[in-house]
Design an enzyme around this catalytic site. Structure first.
Site, PDB file in Angstrom:
ATOM      1  N   THR A   1      37.428  32.438  35.101  1.00 52.45           N
ATOM      2  CA  THR A   1      36.493  32.070  36.169  1.00 52.45           C
ATOM      3  C   THR A   1      35.415  33.113  36.395  1.00 52.45           C
ATOM      4  O   THR A   1      34.264  32.778  36.681  1.00 52.45           O
ATOM      5  CB  THR A   1      37.276  31.843  37.483  1.00 52.45           C
ATOM      6  OG1 THR A   1      38.193  30.758  37.298  1.00 52.45           O
ATOM      7  CG2 THR A   1      36.347  31.519  38.635  1.00 52.45           C
TER       8      THR A   1
ATOM      9  N   ASP B   1      39.519  29.202  28.806  1.00 49.81           N
ATOM     10  CA  ASP B   1      40.306  29.062  30.021  1.00 49.81           C
ATOM     11  C   ASP B   1      41.703  29.575  29.682  1.00 49.81           C
ATOM     12  O   ASP B   1      42.232  29.274  28.604  1.00 49.81           O
ATOM     13  CB  ASP B   1      40.370  27.586  30.423  1.00 49.81           C
ATOM     14  CG  ASP B   1      41.062  27.372  31.758  1.00 49.81           C
ATOM     15  OD1 ASP B   1      42.272  27.672  31.841  1.00 49.81           O
ATOM     16  OD2 ASP B   1      40.420  26.867  32.686  1.00 49.81           O
TER      17      ASP B   1
END
Length: 342
Positions: free
Chosen positions: A13, A58
């Site tokens: 993130t 991710d």
């Protein structure tokens, strides 16, 4: 002289950029954001180099081969830097932080994993504080182990677990104290930190394709379900049990399934479902039944540490009995000795 830090940016993130379909990683974007922020060019900061992975991932898509890539990148640049910061997504950060200590034998420099819950480009991002603090930890301390720095906490990597999906205090070390206090100053606790091992250089232990898994017990779980999980080619299982390591001892079929699997060489390690506490397979009949079946205690290890440790031990080519013995032994600070050795 200024310390030099290598930042291994794997994804997550912290480096994401807003787009028409939401936040997504973009090559080079994190470096541009950091360059625009005065904090990272402050004279107090160490010098740093960013090595960006391609593709950026991710953390939900990461696995043992990615852990190995990180370990090898650390080893390849080990002599050129004073420490390493690994930027990582939070979802599986505790698994990577647990695997790296087993893979990096002879580590004598800090390796700090960090990330954020909100992208660095956002006004309220926790990424700025996490990344600044992680760089300062490397610059100001000489912790010879893998750590996780998040939410103003400095944790041993192989004691960490994610406990909050949205809060800034996303990680905890349930069964071991923080390695340091992060406040006005960064103060480490030397008595809690592993001593630097007197070995010559850093050795990376590659991980094999060990067939291991994890299974959480629940009331009414059937022997048939467990038998299917334990079928070949499974080599090892982290069994997440109740309380102090208890299971349904009155279910003779289930105990027989576990015993049969242990007899044919499957390594089954008992870890508690509780966030805090340790397994004691001798404390209750429901735990001693598991011990009689051949299940070994995981003491106060997190499930992440137990799973990654098991993969590491299988990768060494050890026999099942040797792996069972070493699973109960403290190798990298992942468990408290003499807890639940039954």
């Amino acid at each position: 002289m200024k310390k030099r830090v290598c930042i291994l940016y794997t994804g997550g993130t912290i480096g994401m950029k807003p787009g028409p379909q939401g936040y997504a990683p973009e090559a080079g974007y994190l470096g541009r954001v950091m360059a625009s922020m005065p904090d990272f060019s402050s004279p107090e900061m160490p010098g740093y180099v960013i090595r960006e992975y391609a593709p950026l991932l991710d953390s939900s898509n990461m696995g043992p081969r990615h852990w190995l890539a990180i370990a090898r990148d650390i080893a390849d640049s080990y002599q050129d830097f004073d420490g390493f910061v690994v930027i990582h997504g939070t979802d599986t950060m505790a698994y990577t932080a647990s695997a790296l200590p087993f893979m990096l034998e002879g580590l004598a420099k800090p390796v700090v994993l960090t990330g954020s819950q909100i992208p660095l480009c956002r006004v309220r991002s926790d990424g700025r504080e996490n990344l600044v603090t992680s760089l300062m930890v490397v610059a100001q301390t000489a912790i010879p182990e893998v750590c996780l720095c998040f939410g103003n906490r400095l944790l041993r990597g192989c004691r960490s677990t994610k406990v909050d999906a949205a809060g800034f205090q996303a990680f905890d070390s349930p069964n071991y104290p923080d390695l340091g206090h992060i406040g006005v100053a960064i103060r480490t606790h030397p008595e809690l930190i592993l001593p630097a091992r007197p070995v010559s250089g850093l050795t990376v232990h590659p991980l094999s394709d060990a067939r291991v898994g994890a299974l959480r017990l629940f009331p009414g779980i059937s022997a048939e379900l467990v038998a299917n999980v334990l079928r070949s080619p499974l080599q090892g299982l982290v069994l997440e049990t109740y309380g102090m390591g208890n299971g349904p001892s009155n279910d003779a079929d289930l105990m027989d399934v576990l015993a049969e699997a242990c007899q044919r060489g499957v390594v089954i390690v008992n870890c508690t479902q509780c966030l805090r506490g340790t397994v004691d397979q001798g404390g209750y009949q429901a735990g001693s039944a598991l011990a009689r079946a051949g299940v070994v205690s995981g003491a106060d290890m997190t499930a992440e540490a137990a799973l990654t440790k098991m993969i590491y031990l299988f990768s060494l080519g050890l026999a099942p009995d040797d792996i069972r013995e070493r699973m109960t032994r403290n190798l990298r600070g992942e468990l408290t000795e003499n807890h639940g050795r039954t």
